[in-house]
Write a protein that holds these residues in place. Sequence first.
Motif, PDB file in Angstrom:
ATOM      1  N   VAL A  85      -6.916   3.991 -63.723  1.00 39.46           N
ATOM      2  CA  VAL A  85      -7.135   2.679 -63.107  1.00 39.46           C
ATOM      3  C   VAL A  85      -8.586   2.261 -63.274  1.00 39.46           C
ATOM      4  CG1 VAL A  85      -7.093   1.381 -60.958  1.00 39.46           C
ATOM      5  CG2 VAL A  85      -5.282   3.010 -61.452  1.00 39.46           C
ATOM      6  N   VAL A 142      -9.233   1.334 -67.006  1.00 41.94           N
ATOM      7  CA  VAL A 142      -8.724   0.020 -67.387  1.00 41.94           C
ATOM      8  C   VAL A 142      -9.573  -1.079 -66.759  1.00 41.94           C
ATOM      9  CG1 VAL A 142      -6.770  -1.555 -67.175  1.00 41.94           C
ATOM     10  CG2 VAL A 142      -6.371   0.843 -67.700  1.00 41.94           C
ATOM     11  N   LEU A 143      -9.903  -0.857 -65.491  1.00 35.63           N
ATOM     12  CA  LEU A 143     -10.703  -1.827 -64.754  1.00 35.63           C
ATOM     13  C   LEU A 143     -12.058  -2.054 -65.440  1.00 35.63           C
ATOM     14  CD1 LEU A 143     -10.676  -1.371 -60.985  1.00 35.63           C
ATOM     15  CD2 LEU A 143     -12.819  -1.818 -62.051  1.00 35.63           C
ATOM     16  N   ILE A 185     -11.691  -4.044 -68.613  1.00 36.49           N
ATOM     17  CA  ILE A 185     -11.504  -5.473 -68.347  1.00 36.49           C
ATOM     18  C   ILE A 185     -12.849  -6.137 -68.054  1.00 36.49           C
ATOM     19  CG2 ILE A 185     -10.481  -7.150 -66.762  1.00 36.49           C
ATOM     20  CD1 ILE A 185      -8.171  -5.103 -66.402  1.00 36.49           C
ATOM     21  N   VAL A 186     -13.650  -5.492 -67.210  1.00 33.97           N
ATOM     22  CA  VAL A 186     -14.958  -6.069 -66.882  1.00 33.97           C
ATOM     23  C   VAL A 186     -15.826  -6.151 -68.131  1.00 33.97           C
ATOM     24  CG1 VAL A 186     -17.065  -5.781 -65.542  1.00 33.97           C
ATOM     25  CG2 VAL A 186     -14.869  -5.280 -64.503  1.00 33.97           C
ATOM     26  N   ALA A 232     -13.925 -10.137 -51.170  1.00 36.19           N
ATOM     27  CA  ALA A 232     -13.675 -11.267 -52.071  1.00 36.19           C
ATOM     28  C   ALA A 232     -13.663 -12.571 -51.271  1.00 36.19           C
ATOM     29  CB  ALA A 232     -12.347 -11.079 -52.788  1.00 36.19           C
ATOM     30  N   VAL A 274     -21.503  -7.260 -60.370  1.00 35.43           N
ATOM     31  CA  VAL A 274     -20.891  -7.519 -59.065  1.00 35.43           C
ATOM     32  C   VAL A 274     -19.403  -7.201 -59.104  1.00 35.43           C
ATOM     33  CG1 VAL A 274     -20.297  -9.297 -57.384  1.00 35.43           C
ATOM     34  CG2 VAL A 274     -22.563  -9.292 -58.413  1.00 35.43           C
ATOM     35  N   VAL A 275     -18.719  -7.709 -60.147  1.00 36.82           N
ATOM     36  CA  VAL A 275     -17.270  -7.518 -60.208  1.00 36.82           C
ATOM     37  C   VAL A 275     -16.931  -6.037 -60.340  1.00 36.82           C
ATOM     38  CG1 VAL A 275     -15.194  -8.033 -61.525  1.00 36.82           C
ATOM     39  CG2 VAL A 275     -16.875  -9.811 -61.128  1.00 36.82           C
ATOM     40  N   VAL A 312     -17.647  -4.248 -56.897  1.00 41.03           N
ATOM     41  CA  VAL A 312     -16.674  -4.540 -55.840  1.00 41.03           C
ATOM     42  C   VAL A 312     -15.322  -3.904 -56.165  1.00 41.03           C
ATOM     43  CG1 VAL A 312     -15.394  -6.339 -54.650  1.00 41.03           C
ATOM     44  CG2 VAL A 312     -17.807  -6.653 -55.127  1.00 41.03           C
ATOM     45  N   ALA A 313     -14.892  -4.015 -57.425  1.00 41.01           N
ATOM     46  CA  ALA A 313     -13.586  -3.473 -57.785  1.00 41.01           C
ATOM     47  C   ALA A 313     -13.581  -1.944 -57.675  1.00 41.01           C
ATOM     48  CB  ALA A 313     -13.204  -3.903 -59.191  1.00 41.01           C
ATOM     49  N   TYR A 347     -13.483  -1.051 -54.081  1.00 45.26           N
ATOM     50  CA  TYR A 347     -12.139  -1.356 -53.581  1.00 45.26           C
ATOM     51  C   TYR A 347     -11.181  -0.202 -53.896  1.00 45.26           C
ATOM     52  CZ  TYR A 347      -7.990  -4.410 -53.111  1.00 45.26           C
ATOM     53  OH  TYR A 347      -6.804  -4.986 -52.761  1.00 45.26           O
ATOM     54  N   VAL A 348     -11.217   0.256 -55.156  1.00 45.38           N
ATOM     55  CA  VAL A 348     -10.335   1.354 -55.560  1.00 45.38           C
ATOM     56  C   VAL A 348     -10.696   2.634 -54.799  1.00 45.38           C
ATOM     57  CG1 VAL A 348      -9.699   2.861 -57.478  1.00 45.38           C
ATOM     58  CG2 VAL A 348      -9.883   0.408 -57.836  1.00 45.38           C
TER      59      VAL A 348
END
Lengths: 314, 329
Positions: free
Chosen positions: A15, A18-19, A22-23, A252, A285-286, A289-290, A293-294
């Motif tokens: 996870v 992949v995350l 994406i970023v 968010a 930032v993204v 935070v992600a 979160y995970v």
Amino acid sequence: MAFYIARRLLATIPVLFVLSVIVFLIIYLIPGDPAAVMLGDGASPETIEALREQMGLNLPLLQQYGRWIGHALQGNLGDSLFMRQSVRAALAEHLGPTLSLAVLAELIAVVIALPLGIRAASRRGEAADKALTGFSLFGITVPGFVLSMFTVLLFSVQLKWLPVSGYKPLSAGLWTHLQYLILPALSLGIVQAALLARVVRSSMLDVLNESFVKTALAKGVGERGIVYRHVLHNSWLPILTVVGGSFGTLIAGAAVIESIFNIPGMGQLLVNSVQRRDYSVIQGVVLFVAFAYVLVNLVVDLLYAIVDPRVRLQ
Amino acid sequence: MTSLTSLDSATSLDAAEDAAENSADSITTADERSPAELAAGRLRLRRENRRLFVRRFLANKSAVIGSALLLLVAVVSLLAPWLTGRDPYALEVADRLKPPGAEYPLGTDNFGRDLLTRVLYGTRMSAEIGFVVALSSSLLGLVVGLYAGYVKWLDQILMRVMDGLFAFPAILLAIAMMAALGPSVGNLMICLTIVFVPSIARLVRSSTLVAKEQTYVEAMHALGASHNRIVWKHLMPAALSPLIVQGSFVFAEAIIVEAALSFLGAGIPAPTPSLGNLLSDGKLFIYNSSWMTIFPGLALVVVVLAMNLFGDGLRDLLDPHARRAGKKR
């Protein structure tokens, strides 16, 4: 137990991978040359080329990702093009207000949702239950930022009880700190409470149907005893899971609310960076935070397994 | 088992399926009624079903209210250009920041543009985006979910990607993508679709995983049906009703995220009337011109409420068992 933890940790790795991909790829969504777009019109070809070199845009894609994630894992998220500081420093600077806001909002949500959910579950179909149905519809329907604008209109513009916007850190005194945070936290918290109350109610109802509740009833345990000692005790886990999982949503949500109240948190950092096309900050930032979160969800899951052995065995 | 062996002689799968369906439809397979009688009976059954459905629909308050509100939103969206006869871009500088009154029912904004007209156009924009995003993410999510649920090795790849996307808070991922793509209606639709595909894909996948273990799927394998045929003709229908319900919630959610993004300046570019843009203008004049905040805010709430009530009602009608499971996003 160790096996469960290991399995859960291993399941998190793909996870996170992949995350991060994406970023990383966000930069490639930019139409045209990212370096040219970031520098804007009027940048000389030399400066653009220098930035391309600095960003590693001339390397093959895989190598770029490797370089980027390698740095990120060591806590180096690159430098902001506009703020003359590293993304890490900018994040650290803006983390406090957002955390304050999210924690306060979560507190408000729990304080509202617990009694309401408990009451609705123990008196199913009565007034409290119907109120909860209406309240949870309200929660999914009214977006936090719209609610907060309405509360500003009421409490700051009409009644003039609270400041319209701004932020004072905790070091300025607890009351001053709270004065500025109460409206944004209330708007976020109420919306969150609506979702949480629903979970409290349904997890209590699940337990209420168990046979040990019938046994307790037969033994002559009073209603309060049943609700608080037997049922609530056994409903904590799903409630805590939702509380933990909601932090990501709250952060968010805080991003939008912060821009209304002019709170210098991560949301504002993100929005300002979007306007300045400061992509390394946006990515930072993204990603932060992600990841957070995970990881919060992971910790909650692990706690869940520690408290409730049944989870491990599944 | 006898019915299976008798199907050996069936000329095509279609015939086999039809036979299976027919025997399921009419309870008395053994008797020898004429085809006309059977057809009439089936027609009666269908009419009865429809009547029952209408009665259940009318008994469901949220479905009725939701549909009524939705109809209102649809009418407003379609008729927006004719309802006030004003241009949402027409500047009337002399009339700027006029409070609601006879000439401007909802007042004007800081450029003297008629707020009612802009709210109507904004509602239309929200409905349009919600509709396109709900439809496209449902379609994509359906394809991903079906194949992830049916094909084991694809499951690993597809669902890891979906998990990764799902790990982002929706607004955050959308902001980041919009920052790169640049603000425009088309880009917004693309971003929101990507953001909402995972929730649909998960839902479809879980219903596919259950459905593919059913005996009827095994029977279709035994009859030699191709994989694509099984996926689209036999697994897809099982996923359809939860998908429609989830789609209506995505509709509502997409409208909220669109408004939030436009509000932050990362959504629809400025002069275009969208509810988020109107609220963003309202924020600047919140002290003295509260109507610029109140009316777009209320319009947003009404549109989202319509979709949520409609979705709740749909869920009760299509999927009574899911009632207690609650909503997952």
